[in-house]
Design a protein around this motif. Sequence first.
Motif, PDB file in Angstrom:
ATOM      1  N   LYS A  38       0.829  -1.213   0.000  1.00  0.00           N
ATOM      2  CA  LYS A  38       0.000   0.000   0.000  1.00  0.00           C
ATOM      3  C   LYS A  38       0.859   1.257   0.000  1.00  0.00           C
ATOM      4  CE  LYS A  38      -4.017  -2.058   2.217  1.00  0.00           C
ATOM      5  NZ  LYS A  38      -4.831  -2.146   3.440  1.00  0.00           N
ATOM      6  N   GLN A  59       2.191   1.649  -3.390  1.00  0.00           N
ATOM      7  CA  GLN A  59       1.130   2.080  -4.299  1.00  0.00           C
ATOM      8  C   GLN A  59       0.891   3.577  -4.172  1.00  0.00           C
ATOM      9  OE1 GLN A  59      -2.393   3.019  -3.740  1.00  0.00           O
ATOM     10  NE2 GLN A  59      -2.674   3.093  -5.952  1.00  0.00           N
ATOM     11  N   PRO A 119       1.458   5.571  -7.835  1.00  0.00           N
ATOM     12  CA  PRO A 119       0.084   5.195  -8.215  1.00  0.00           C
ATOM     13  C   PRO A 119      -0.060   4.789  -9.680  1.00  0.00           C
ATOM     14  CG  PRO A 119       0.259   7.569  -7.876  1.00  0.00           C
ATOM     15  CD  PRO A 119       1.565   6.974  -7.481  1.00  0.00           C
ATOM     16  N   ILE A 128       1.586   0.808  -9.679  1.00  0.00           N
ATOM     17  CA  ILE A 128       0.993  -0.236  -8.841  1.00  0.00           C
ATOM     18  C   ILE A 128      -0.462   0.127  -8.552  1.00  0.00           C
ATOM     19  CG2 ILE A 128       1.104  -1.439  -6.635  1.00  0.00           C
ATOM     20  CD1 ILE A 128       4.072  -0.788  -6.523  1.00  0.00           C
ATOM     21  N   LYS A 129      -1.351  -0.775  -8.882  1.00  0.00           N
ATOM     22  CA  LYS A 129      -2.783  -0.605  -8.615  1.00  0.00           C
ATOM     23  C   LYS A 129      -3.182  -1.565  -7.490  1.00  0.00           C
ATOM     24  CE  LYS A 129      -3.339   1.913 -12.398  1.00  0.00           C
ATOM     25  NZ  LYS A 129      -2.670   3.158 -12.267  1.00  0.00           N
TER      26      LYS A 129
END
Length: 177
Positions: A115, A118, A122, A125-126
Amino acid sequence: MNKKALLYGLFYSLVVIVFKLYIVLSDNMFSKFGFYYSIITAVFLIIPFFFLAIYHVREKDHGGYIGAKEGMRIGLTVLAIGLIITSVYNYVEFNWKADEFIKYYNSSEYLEILKVQQVKNPDKIKVDDFPRIINEQIATLSAFRATTGKIIPLLFIGLSGAFAASIIMKRDQKLVN
């Protein structure tokens, strides 16, 4: 092969194995230090052993004088022994703790790391990719790959460290007299 260099290589291996066993048995394997920095710490631990081995051979066997070529041979002996023994240990350790790697990649701790990555990236990485990333990490777990990843830095630092130690510790009889 110089017996003193062999002993210093064995002693280096013992120090690294004790260090890594401490990290594994104290459940620090997935801490920031244990996961990222313990490998490079173990690699840099070899440098003092080069100096000690060359110094010991120079003072005890060669009467206080040693050439760079002989010093390099001693350093490479320490490196070779250390490389072989620690590689065997790394392979055994990985196979011993492989289940814990799988648990780690399936843990909420690793999910939090994803996370954070991410949020930083952004575009790359989804959130929908998290299960695929986790499955790829688990699928690529390999004792051979993990061992090779630890051998390569030791080889590079070891070769340059052995060379530097042999040059620094060299003392030619012709230059002293």
